[in-house]
Motif scaffolding. Structure first.
Motif, PDB file in Angstrom:
ATOM      1  N   LEU A 116      19.157 -75.882  35.646  1.00 14.26           N
ATOM      2  CA  LEU A 116      19.217 -77.269  36.097  1.00 14.26           C
ATOM      3  C   LEU A 116      20.484 -77.963  35.595  1.00 14.26           C
ATOM      4  O   LEU A 116      21.130 -78.717  36.315  1.00 14.26           O
ATOM      5  N   GLN A 172      23.158 -76.458  34.900  1.00 16.14           N
ATOM      6  CA  GLN A 172      24.307 -75.669  35.353  1.00 16.14           C
ATOM      7  C   GLN A 172      25.126 -75.075  34.210  1.00 16.14           C
ATOM      8  O   GLN A 172      26.360 -75.131  34.216  1.00 16.14           O
ATOM      9  N   GLU A 224      20.855 -89.178  45.537  1.00 17.14           N
ATOM     10  CA  GLU A 224      19.665 -88.360  45.345  1.00 17.14           C
ATOM     11  C   GLU A 224      19.963 -87.420  44.189  1.00 17.14           C
ATOM     12  O   GLU A 224      21.030 -86.814  44.139  1.00 17.14           O
ATOM     13  N   LEU A 225      19.026 -87.324  43.260  1.00 16.78           N
ATOM     14  CA  LEU A 225      19.341 -86.534  42.075  1.00 16.78           C
ATOM     15  C   LEU A 225      18.112 -85.943  41.401  1.00 16.78           C
ATOM     16  O   LEU A 225      16.988 -86.361  41.662  1.00 16.78           O
ATOM     17  N   MET A 226      18.354 -84.947  40.565  1.00 15.30           N
ATOM     18  CA  MET A 226      17.343 -84.424  39.655  1.00 15.30           C
ATOM     19  C   MET A 226      17.500 -85.202  38.363  1.00 15.30           C
ATOM     20  O   MET A 226      18.624 -85.441  37.910  1.00 15.30           O
ATOM     21  N   ARG A 278      12.653 -85.380  40.909  1.00 14.10           N
ATOM     22  CA  ARG A 278      13.703 -85.653  41.884  1.00 14.10           C
ATOM     23  C   ARG A 278      13.524 -87.075  42.377  1.00 14.10           C
ATOM     24  O   ARG A 278      12.402 -87.510  42.627  1.00 14.10           O
ATOM     25  N   LYS A 291      15.461 -90.875  44.281  1.00 16.13           N
ATOM     26  CA  LYS A 291      16.527 -91.559  45.024  1.00 16.13           C
ATOM     27  C   LYS A 291      16.841 -92.867  44.325  1.00 16.13           C
ATOM     28  O   LYS A 291      15.931 -93.623  43.963  1.00 16.13           O
ATOM     29  N   ALA A 297      28.827 -83.590  43.790  1.00 16.35           N
ATOM     30  CA  ALA A 297      27.556 -82.953  43.439  1.00 16.35           C
ATOM     31  C   ALA A 297      27.686 -82.338  42.052  1.00 16.35           C
ATOM     32  O   ALA A 297      28.736 -81.801  41.691  1.00 16.35           O
ATOM     33  N   TYR A 298      26.616 -82.429  41.264  1.00 16.25           N
ATOM     34  CA  TYR A 298      26.632 -81.878  39.914  1.00 16.25           C
ATOM     35  C   TYR A 298      26.981 -80.389  39.928  1.00 16.25           C
ATOM     36  O   TYR A 298      27.661 -79.887  39.049  1.00 16.25           O
ATOM     37  N   ARG A 299      26.506 -79.715  40.962  1.00 17.87           N
ATOM     38  CA  ARG A 299      26.778 -78.278  41.096  1.00 17.87           C
ATOM     39  C   ARG A 299      28.268 -77.991  41.182  1.00 17.87           C
ATOM     40  O   ARG A 299      28.744 -76.951  40.773  1.00 17.87           O
ATOM     41  N   VAL A 329      22.510 -84.457  43.363  1.00 17.50           N
ATOM     42  CA  VAL A 329      22.303 -83.306  44.238  1.00 17.50           C
ATOM     43  C   VAL A 329      23.452 -83.227  45.251  1.00 17.50           C
ATOM     44  O   VAL A 329      23.856 -84.248  45.797  1.00 17.50           O
TER      45      VAL A 329
END
Lengths: 301, 421
Positions: free
Chosen positions: B139, B141, B323-325, B381, B383, B394-396, B421
């Motif tokens: 999560l 990363q 939108e996020l975790m 998760r 909004k 994005a965090y990714r 996200v």
């Protein structure tokens, strides 16, 4: 692609400069706690780099126990002049004269614990809302869990169970009236990192850190400098030794180590071979296993 | 400091998670002890404490014991940072407790780590806690995971047992988002394969733990593609010789910047060229993460804290709807009608949590869309709607420009961490 990597000292420097700039941006009236020791000297150097070509936008605050090494005070005054910075001195003697604290008595009497009151008074009198210090997490167990931004309540106290989580490099300096923060920009540095950085950046230090001849006595395996502030037992013998200091605390409680290291390179070699922590030379930490933690809770550095 | 630096050492930050039982403290103690990072006075103190507890051997776990409350209860309640170095690398360990009620501490420790060390007790195999730690590593990363199968001495260094655990873990890990996972059979207590190769695991052909930590490639862990420079503060010297100097100070959050390159200032959209990049007084020819630099521009334009420099052909998204975790970090649960302060890079604004989409059961990884009460340690998760635009990736793609925290306006406490996200 892999050329884009920093060496460890550069990464530590970048992190510390980031934190110092956050302090400037998030607080109204921050200050640097300057002890005259190598860690606060490195901190001041980093602050200078962070804002160059502007001057350091913080005053240096020195809590003067009155038991300092004279070399430390000389160094402090010269540095302040070179930087064009403002110096604020809080005198422990004033706290004693005002009856707020009582001088310790006995053989191992020290003003170290009394500093806390003077520090908190100085912070309050000058309305500092953030005080940056050169403490490092590797110094002592209670510091391993310290935050970069360490929240203090309106009594200046540290509550280890009520510290804000710090994630990524996002720092939260929000506070209520009367509260303040201690900020530790070099949290992630070790003693070795500090010395390597001093060498790499050619940072001037007080002469105490280098080998010199000094009159000392030996007490509990520690070499203490003979001075007006040191209470001596009748059977303690003065002797002259070639020594240097690994930390720069008060004269009566900071132990010297026998050493011939007269350059930064020598010191780094010596530290690499050393098998004692630098706080091992500090009598204030030996009082009990939780000495540091207890002092921190009351508002110590 | 010159770009070549003084010593050729890299910095690796890793996180450990585990409970008292799986030998985490012993492993860290072992790494510090065998890499000769323990000083004599520390060792003496630990020897004394071990004797007081009536132990025959030195309890290495005592080396990492922190605060008084923890010593009394024999648990670790917070993130503690440890340091050691070898001639190749300097290591920073974020040491976190593994129990479910400390999820927030694991998330905190993981947020700055390049690598996660996950411990499995060889007798117990993969347990709930293993899944939890691995999920958090994924999560947040963390690019690399090392799974240490510990206490191999208690299963007679059995290769089959090791393989069985690896197989179970791999089946689970296929659901995660981690590129690099390695397995090492160790005994922290006996020192097998921690710093020194074990003679009892001749079937194991991989590296020891320390060798792996020293050599794992971390150079490409940062984003070097998408140039992002959030402005922390503006430097105006007010001195005669630097009368017109306007320096933009901050930390590079992504990509590479060079003098002469065209940049765009966001959100204003003004374009200019980079005149100079400096670290202190020293001019540098390029800046990349995580450098702290000062930049000057060719044009005198209005730039202030919270703004971001990027390249005209590669800009972050600008949006008020995120939108996020998230992970909730505070005793006071999420109040859906409250406004929170959102902090993202050097920017700050107010926000509301518009919707909780689901809450995650961190052990089964199942999504619960019916329970939307969010309390401490919950992962969910959501909004958000913000009062002004966030310049985000994005965090990714970028852990710096993709992360944020929420601050409670009433208490000023940091209450949530978010990964976009």
């Amino acid at each position: 692609m892999s050329n884009y990597s920093l060496r460890h000292l550069q990464e530590l420097e970048a992190e510390s400069i980031f934190v110092i700039r956050e302090v400037f941006a998030q607080f109204e009236n921050p200050a640097i706690l300057f002890s005259g020791g190598k860690d606060s000297i490195v901190l001041t150097h980093l602050a200078k780099k962070a804002f160059w070509p502007a001057k350091i936008p913080f005053p240096l605050v020195h809590i003067d126990t009155g038991h300092n090494f004279p070399e430390t005070i000389d160094f402090r005054d010269k540095l302040v002049e070179n930087l064009g910075a403002r110096l604020v001195v809080g005198l422990v003697q004033d706290s004693i004269d005002q009856g707020k604290v009582a001088e310790e008595t006995g053989l191992n009497a020290s003003r170290n614990a009394l500093q806390t009151t003077t520090l908190l008074d100085t912070i309050e009198a000058n309305k500092f809302d953030a005080a940056m210090g050169g403490a490092r997490r590797d110094e002592e167990k209670a510091r391993a869990k310290e935050r970069f931004f360490s929240h203090r309540d309106d009594f200046g106290q540290w509550d280890p169970k009520n510290q804000r989580p710090e994630l990524w490099n996002i720092f939260n300096g929000k506070k209520n009236m009367g509260e303040h923060f201690r900020v530790f920009p070099i949290s992630n540095w070790t003693e070795m990192d500090v010395w390597q950085y001093i060498l790499a950046e050619n940072i001037p230090l007080p002469s105490l850190y280098f080998a010199h001849e000094r009159e000392v006595i030996e007490r509990n395996g520690t070499l203490l400098a003979v001075s007006d502030y040191l209470n001596m037992r009748g059977d303690e013998v003065k002797m002259t030794k070639t020594v240097r200091y690994r930390t720069c605390g008060d004269m009566p409680i900071t132990g010297a180590v026998e050493s011939n290291a007269s350059t930064l390179e020598d010191i780094i070699v010596e530290i690499a071979a050393t098998r004692m922590t630098e706080r091992g030379t500090r009598a204030d930490d030996k009082r009990s296993e939780t000495a540091m933690e207890d002092r921190k809770k009351q508002g110590y550095f | 400091m010159t770009q070549s630096g003084y010593l050729d050492m890299e910095l690796l930050r890793f996180t450990t998670a585990g409970s008292v039982d799986d030998g985490k403290s012993t492993l860290i103690g072992r790494l510090l002890y065998d890499s000769k990072s323990i000083f004599e006075d520390q060792l003496e103190a630990v020897k004394g404490s071990s004797q007081k507890k009536g132990l025959a051997h030195i309890d290495l776990s005592l080396l990492t014991d922190g605060l008084k409350d923890e010593r009394e209860q024999g648990i670790t309640i917070d993130v503690a940072y440890r340091y050691f170095a070898t001639p190749r690398r300097k290591f920073i360990i974020a040491d976190t407790p593994g129990h479910i009620q400390y999820t927030r501490n694991m998330v905190t420790g993981a947020s700055t780590a390049n690598l996660a060390l996950i411990l499995i007790d060889a007798r117990k195999g993969v347990i709930e806690q293993t899944y939890r730690h691995s999920y958090i590593a994924s999560l947040l990363q963390i690019p690399h995971i090392i799974v240490c199968v510990n206490k191999m001495d208690l299963v007679d260094y059995d290769q089959e047992r090791f393989n069985e655990i690896v197989k179970t873990y791999e089946a689970f890990a296929s659901k995660l988002d981690v590129q690099d996972i390695r397995f090492i059979p160790i005994s922290a207590l006996e020192g097998d394969n921690v710093v020194n190769r074990s003679t009892k695991t001749s079937w194991y052909e991989g590296s020891t733990l320390l060798h792996t930590l020293e050599n794992i490639h971390i150079g490409s862990d940062y984003n070097h593609l998408d140039a992002r420079f959030p402005i922390q503060t503006v430097i105006r010297p007010h001195r005669q010789e630097y009368h017109d100097f306007r320096g933009y100070a901050g930390r590079i959050d992504g990509g590479v910047f060079r003098p002469g390159e065209e940049i765009i200032v966001l959100p204003s959209g003004f374009k200019s060229k980079i005149k100079e990049i400096m670290v202190g007084e020293e001019k540098v020819s390029e800046a990349f993460p995580p450098m702290s630099v000062t930049m000057t521009l060719d044009d005198d334009i209005d730039v202030s804290r919270g703004d971001m420099l990027a390249k005209p052909n590669n800009q972050p998204d600008s949006t008020q709807d995120l939108e996020l975790m998230m992970c909730w970090l505070n005793n006071r649960g999420l109040n859906p009608s409250s406004k929170y302060i959102l902090r993202h890079t050097s920017n700050e604004m107010r926000t509301m949590v518009k919707e909780v989409i689901y809450k995650l059961n961190i052990n089964s990884l199942s999504k619960d869309e019916s329970d939307k009460n969010i309390g401490m340690n919950d992962i969910f998760r959501a909004k958000l709607r913000t009062t002004k635009a966030v310049l985000k990736d994005a965090y990714r793609k970028n852990r710096n420009t993709g992360s944020l925290i929420l601050v409670d306006e009433a208490t000023n406490e940091t209450v949530a961490a978010g990964m976009i996200v």
